[in-house]
Scaffold this motif. Structure first.
Motif, PDB file in Angstrom:
ATOM      1  N   THR A   1      -1.080   1.217   5.584  1.00  0.00           N
ATOM      2  CA  THR A   1      -0.554   2.561   5.462  1.00  0.00           C
ATOM      3  C   THR A   1      -1.359   3.488   6.366  1.00  0.00           C
ATOM      4  OG1 THR A   1       0.037   4.329   3.893  1.00  0.00           O
ATOM      5  CG2 THR A   1      -2.007   3.145   3.450  1.00  0.00           C
TER       6      THR A   1
ATOM      7  N   GLU B   1       0.832  -1.204   0.000  1.00  0.00           N
ATOM      8  CA  GLU B   1       0.000   0.000   0.000  1.00  0.00           C
ATOM      9  C   GLU B   1       0.867   1.255   0.000  1.00  0.00           C
ATOM     10  OE1 GLU B   1      -2.158  -2.907   2.941  1.00  0.00           O
ATOM     11  OE2 GLU B   1      -0.105  -2.264   2.521  1.00  0.00           O
TER      12      GLU B   1
ATOM     13  N   THR C   1      -3.076  -3.121  -9.766  1.00  0.00           N
ATOM     14  CA  THR C   1      -3.210  -2.115  -8.720  1.00  0.00           C
ATOM     15  C   THR C   1      -4.680  -1.820  -8.434  1.00  0.00           C
ATOM     16  OG1 THR C   1      -1.104  -1.108  -9.358  1.00  0.00           O
ATOM     17  CG2 THR C   1      -2.575   0.224  -8.002  1.00  0.00           C
TER      18      THR C   1
ATOM     19  N   LEU D   1      -5.273   6.219  -1.966  1.00  0.00           N
ATOM     20  CA  LEU D   1      -4.410   5.101  -1.623  1.00  0.00           C
ATOM     21  C   LEU D   1      -4.264   4.179  -2.829  1.00  0.00           C
ATOM     22  CD1 LEU D   1      -5.772   4.120   1.910  1.00  0.00           C
ATOM     23  CD2 LEU D   1      -4.079   5.851   1.298  1.00  0.00           C
ATOM     24  N   SER D   2      -3.086   3.594  -2.942  1.00  0.00           N
ATOM     25  CA  SER D   2      -2.818   2.607  -3.980  1.00  0.00           C
ATOM     26  C   SER D   2      -2.371   1.312  -3.331  1.00  0.00           C
ATOM     27  CB  SER D   2      -1.727   3.095  -4.931  1.00  0.00           C
ATOM     28  OG  SER D   2      -2.104   4.280  -5.590  1.00  0.00           O
ATOM     29  N   CYS D   3      -2.661   0.211  -3.991  1.00  0.00           N
ATOM     30  CA  CYS D   3      -2.237  -1.098  -3.515  1.00  0.00           C
ATOM     31  C   CYS D   3      -1.742  -1.874  -4.724  1.00  0.00           C
ATOM     32  CB  CYS D   3      -3.400  -1.807  -2.843  1.00  0.00           C
ATOM     33  SG  CYS D   3      -3.078  -3.529  -2.424  1.00  0.00           S
TER      34      CYS D   3
ATOM     35  N   TRP E   1     -10.546  -3.066   0.873  1.00  0.00           N
ATOM     36  CA  TRP E   1      -9.826  -2.205   1.804  1.00  0.00           C
ATOM     37  C   TRP E   1     -10.482  -2.303   3.176  1.00  0.00           C
ATOM     38  CZ3 TRP E   1      -5.376   0.431   0.849  1.00  0.00           C
ATOM     39  CH2 TRP E   1      -5.003   0.644  -0.483  1.00  0.00           C
TER      40      TRP E   1
ATOM     41  N   TYR F   1      -5.615  -1.093   5.262  1.00  0.00           N
ATOM     42  CA  TYR F   1      -5.051  -2.326   4.740  1.00  0.00           C
ATOM     43  C   TYR F   1      -5.745  -2.726   3.445  1.00  0.00           C
ATOM     44  CZ  TYR F   1      -3.154  -2.919   9.448  1.00  0.00           C
ATOM     45  OH  TYR F   1      -2.488  -2.743  10.638  1.00  0.00           O
ATOM     46  N   CYS F   2      -4.950  -3.139   2.505  1.00  0.00           N
ATOM     47  CA  CYS F   2      -5.448  -3.729   1.269  1.00  0.00           C
ATOM     48  C   CYS F   2      -5.487  -5.245   1.452  1.00  0.00           C
ATOM     49  CB  CYS F   2      -4.504  -3.343   0.138  1.00  0.00           C
ATOM     50  SG  CYS F   2      -4.882  -4.028  -1.464  1.00  0.00           S
TER      51      CYS F   2
END
Length: 124
Positions: free
Chosen positions: A118, A6, A78, A20-22, A36, A95-96
């Motif tokens: 994150t 993340e 992603t 946010l990116s994962c 998420w 959290y992803c």
């Protein structure tokens, strides 16, 4: 071995936005539903949003519906969480998670692999 990483967390003021990116590796990401979750200090980890394998179906908790959006780019492995109109109660570690199934779920036990999280902090 599947790995989720993340990024995009940080400090934002009330009413602000974060994305946010994962990023996933080690697995055919496009076959999996993604979600998420978040965990605030002293609280249980709770569901935030989920998206099915194709991106056509999404699902949100009541506390974020209308403010957050979840999307995915299978070509980039992603998944994203766009957070708008943020509130202090959105402060948490985000959290992803991925599940080896194509459909959405809001249950922690349905997810098979997780990222490290994150931190997101919303100041009042």
């Amino acid at each position: 071995q599947v790995q989720l990483v993340e990024s995009g967390g940080g400090l934002v003021q009330t009413g602000g936005s974060l994305r946010l990116s994962c990023a996933a590796s080690g697995r055919t990401f496009s076959n999996d539903a993604m979600g998420w979750f978040r965990q605030a200090p002293g609280k249980e980890r709770e569901f935030v949003a989920a998206i099915n394998w194709s991106g056509r179906t999404t699902y949100f908790s009541g506390s974020v519906k209308g403010r957050f959006t979840i999307t995915r780019d299978n070509a980039k492995n992603t998944v994203y969480l766009q957070m708008n109109s943020m509130k202090p109660e959105d402060t948490a570690v985000y959290y992803c998670a991925g599940r080896t199934d194509t459909g959405v779920s809001d249950l922690r036990r349905d997810y098979d692999y997780w990222g490290q999280g994150t931190q997101v902090t919303v100041s009042s």
